[in-house]
Design a protein around this motif. Structure first.
Motif, PDB file in Angstrom:
ATOM      1  N   VAL A  11      28.417  -0.125  12.294  1.00 38.38           N
ATOM      2  CA  VAL A  11      28.576  -0.202  10.845  1.00 38.38           C
ATOM      3  C   VAL A  11      28.073   1.132  10.293  1.00 38.38           C
ATOM      4  N   VAL A  12      28.988   1.932   9.745  1.00 41.10           N
ATOM      5  CA  VAL A  12      28.724   3.343   9.471  1.00 41.10           C
ATOM      6  C   VAL A  12      28.861   3.638   7.980  1.00 41.10           C
ATOM      7  N   GLN A  13      27.881   4.334   7.436  1.00 37.44           N
ATOM      8  CA  GLN A  13      27.967   4.830   6.066  1.00 37.44           C
ATOM      9  C   GLN A  13      29.213   5.715   5.927  1.00 37.44           C
ATOM     10  N   ARG A  14      30.034   5.425   4.955  1.00 35.66           N
ATOM     11  CA  ARG A  14      31.339   6.090   4.846  1.00 35.66           C
ATOM     12  C   ARG A  14      31.213   7.622   4.822  1.00 35.66           C
ATOM     13  N   THR A  15      30.209   8.128   4.113  1.00 36.52           N
ATOM     14  CA  THR A  15      30.075   9.581   3.998  1.00 36.52           C
ATOM     15  C   THR A  15      29.657  10.241   5.308  1.00 36.52           C
ATOM     16  N   LEU A  16      29.264   9.448   6.306  1.00 31.54           N
ATOM     17  CA  LEU A  16      28.897   9.983   7.618  1.00 31.54           C
ATOM     18  C   LEU A  16      30.006   9.811   8.658  1.00 31.54           C
ATOM     19  N   PHE A  17      31.138   9.251   8.246  1.00 34.72           N
ATOM     20  CA  PHE A  17      32.148   8.876   9.233  1.00 34.72           C
ATOM     21  C   PHE A  17      32.679  10.085   9.992  1.00 34.72           C
ATOM     22  N   ASP A  18      32.885  11.215   9.318  1.00 32.29           N
ATOM     23  CA  ASP A  18      33.413  12.383  10.031  1.00 32.29           C
ATOM     24  C   ASP A  18      32.435  12.852  11.101  1.00 32.29           C
ATOM     25  N   GLN A  19      31.139  12.822  10.788  1.00 29.52           N
ATOM     26  CA  GLN A  19      30.138  13.232  11.775  1.00 29.52           C
ATOM     27  C   GLN A  19      30.042  12.204  12.913  1.00 29.52           C
ATOM     28  N   LEU A  55      33.257   0.721   7.991  1.00 30.99           N
ATOM     29  CA  LEU A  55      32.709   1.675   7.027  1.00 30.99           C
ATOM     30  C   LEU A  55      32.179   0.942   5.798  1.00 30.99           C
ATOM     31  N   VAL A  56      31.015   1.396   5.313  1.00 26.63           N
ATOM     32  CA  VAL A  56      30.372   0.745   4.163  1.00 26.63           C
ATOM     33  C   VAL A  56      29.862   1.813   3.195  1.00 26.63           C
ATOM     34  N   ASP A  57      29.634   1.359   1.960  1.00 27.84           N
ATOM     35  CA  ASP A  57      29.207   2.285   0.905  1.00 27.84           C
ATOM     36  C   ASP A  57      27.845   1.971   0.322  1.00 27.84           C
TER      37      ASP A  57
END
Length: 517
Positions: free
Chosen positions: A302-310, A417-419
């Motif tokens: 479960v990944v913070q959306r703004t970190l998805f590219d990393q 992805l979560v916000d």
């Protein structure tokens, strides 16, 4: 990993070699083409053997002899009689017999590991580790058991063990030996899907050491009157899925029988305000061992959306580096077995089931992030690969799909992805309780605050959690566990009687009590 040279099965490691060694080591337990069950101190030629194949190459191996309920009732009655005798054996003698059995397991380490390779598809290195954990774990109890038993007595009847196929030694045999050490006779039902010969060989060593052990095989539902509800049974230990576990739990509601029911849950790793990607990559790669066919695997991120590219930049090289295939295939006949991350799934039906679940999730709008091919595997020329599933990763599987809310028990990852922190916790808690979870976060204080709201028995901070060894407790929250917790002193207390009114740690209908973890 594939090379241009054709591969071979390593010398001396074929299934025929392994089974011939079993017959040589324990002829009382193995026939030329089948195995025996054990009760009343005797190896029994009973039951109709089920057909079975090795997940490694689809070749035939002995299947469990399927008993009828009447035979199982006879076995349980004999175990109950042995139990009454065993409760009068003093601790020093019990300890000596169990120690001798552990020595036997260790002396046949490589044969037991080879059986795990062929029967349940474990890579060689991981199979050896399973044997070693069994040996070292029981030896720890041999050293520590006396204070754990202070003021306690064995149960009124034998412990009945119904376990899944994935850890027949380091979970099932380990538990059986501790239960024996604590003063109980034990009964084990052979897992129907795998581990028959490894468990039978270990049981043969127990019997030779004059330990009161019973081994039966058959359909769990058919044998339930004998192994679950029988008044002679003092305790039920179950490891398996929620469907079978739920059925057993509903049967036990009307009784006060001691029980430990370990069931699955969707273990999740939450990633929030995090930057140590190199460390996380190492954890993720190790997490693919044995194709994630274990109760403490992490199949959901479960990944913070703004970190998805990393996250993706870290994750894709990890899954591309995974080595899978035939655990005993070598380029030269005397080469060491390959160091694989995983081999096959437990059978072809499971591989087909998961392939269909992946396809359905994509049809329902999941996005494929990564899909490897069988062409990337390490295989013999022309071998059966029907039980193998290359690694897969999906983005945002719908909650209505099986992969959106349930543990796949295979090399499939899902990424959500979560916000917000509230979304993070909701998605981590998607399965109404689980065994383990982890939070990846640079701020340890925030990580621990989030961990307090994760519905898992153990929550790691920037590190995975596992079942644990020796003194470490193990259990689950929510629907992932019913009854007493285990591990260290908790396992010993779960299979012994303490003072009147004692409240064990665990999840019970009228209370929940959790130890520090």
């Amino acid at each position: 990993m594939p090379t241009g040279a054709p591969l071979h099965v390593r010398n001396g490691t074929s299934w025929q070699d392994a089974f011939a060694r079993c017959r040589s080591v324990a002829p009382e337990a193995f026939e030329p083409v089948r195995v025996h069950n054990l009760w009343n101190g005797n190896w029994q030629l009973a039951g109709d053997p089920a057909e079975a194949t090795s997940p490694v190459d689809g070749g035939p191996i002995p299947g469990p002899p399927m008993l009828q309920v009447g035979q199982a009732l006879e076995a349980v009655a004999a175990a109950a009689a042995e139990h009454q005798q065993w409760t009068n054996v003093d601790l020093d003698e019990r300890r000596a017999r169990v120690a001798t059995c552990v020595d036997q397991l260790e002396s046949h380490r490589e044969l037991l590991a080879l059986l795990l390779v062929w029967e349940i598809g474990k890579p060689w290195r991981q199979a050896l580790t399973s044997v070693d954990r069994t040996v070292s774990g029981v030896r720890w109890y041999l050293d520590e058991i006396e204070p754990m038993l202070a003021g306690r007595q064995p149960l009124d009847g034998p412990v009945s063990n119904i376990a899944s196929w994935n850890y027949p030694l380091s979970v099932l045999v380990h538990a059986m030996l501790v239960q024996l050490l604590a003063g109980n006779a034990v009964i084990a039902k052979t897992p129907t899907d795998g581990g028959l010969c490894a468990l039978t060989l270990a049981t043969a060593f127990m019997r030779r050491c004059e330990l009161p052990v019973t081994l039966v095989s058959g359909s769990g539902s058919r044998l339930s009157p004998a192994l679950v509800l029988n008044d002679d049974i003092g305790c039920l230990a179950f490891v398996g899925g929620r469907d079978a576990g739920g059925q057993i739990a509903s049967q036990l509601v009307q009784t006060d029988k001691r029980h430990m029911l370990e069931q699955e849950g969707l273990n999740a790793w939450g990633i929030w305000e995090f930057s140590d990607w190199d460390a996380l990559a190492q954890h993720l790669k190790k997490g693919f061992e044995y194709g994630k066919q274990r109760c403490t695997a992490y199949p959901r991120y479960v990944v913070q959306r703004t970190l998805f590219d990393q996250f993706l930049a870290m994750y894709l090289p990890v899954v591309r580096s995974l080595a899978f295939g035939h655990p005993l295939a070598v380029a030269e006949p005397d080469d060491e077995p390959p160091d694989l991350d995983f081999g096959p799934l437990i059978n072809a039906a499971k591989a087909t089931e998961l392939t269909q679940e992946v396809d359905l999730a994509i049809q329902m709008a999941a996005t494929p992030l990564f899909r490897a091919s069988l062409d990337d595997g390490w295989f013999l020329p022309g071998q059966d690969t029907s039980a193998y599933l290359p690694p897969v990763a999906l983005l945002d599987p719908p909650g209505a799909s099986a992969l959106g809310h349930a543990e796949p028990f295979g090399p499939i990852d899902t990424v959500v992805l979560v916000d917000s922190q509230a979304e993070l916790l909701a998605e981590m808690n998607a399965s109404n309780g689980c065994l383990v979870a982890s939070i990846a976060c640079d701020d340890e204080r925030l990580a621990r605050q989030l961990a307090d709201h994760v519905h898992a028995f153990k929550v790691g901070i920037n590190a995975p959690r596992s079942r644990g060894d020796k003194a470490e407790p193990f259990g689950g929250r929510g629907a992932s566990w019913k009854g007493a917790f285990v591990g260290g002193v908790h396992l010993v207390h779960a299979v012994t009687q303490g003072p009147p009114g004692e409240q064990l740690y665990g999840n019970f209908p009228d209370y929940q009590r959790y130890p520090p973890v």
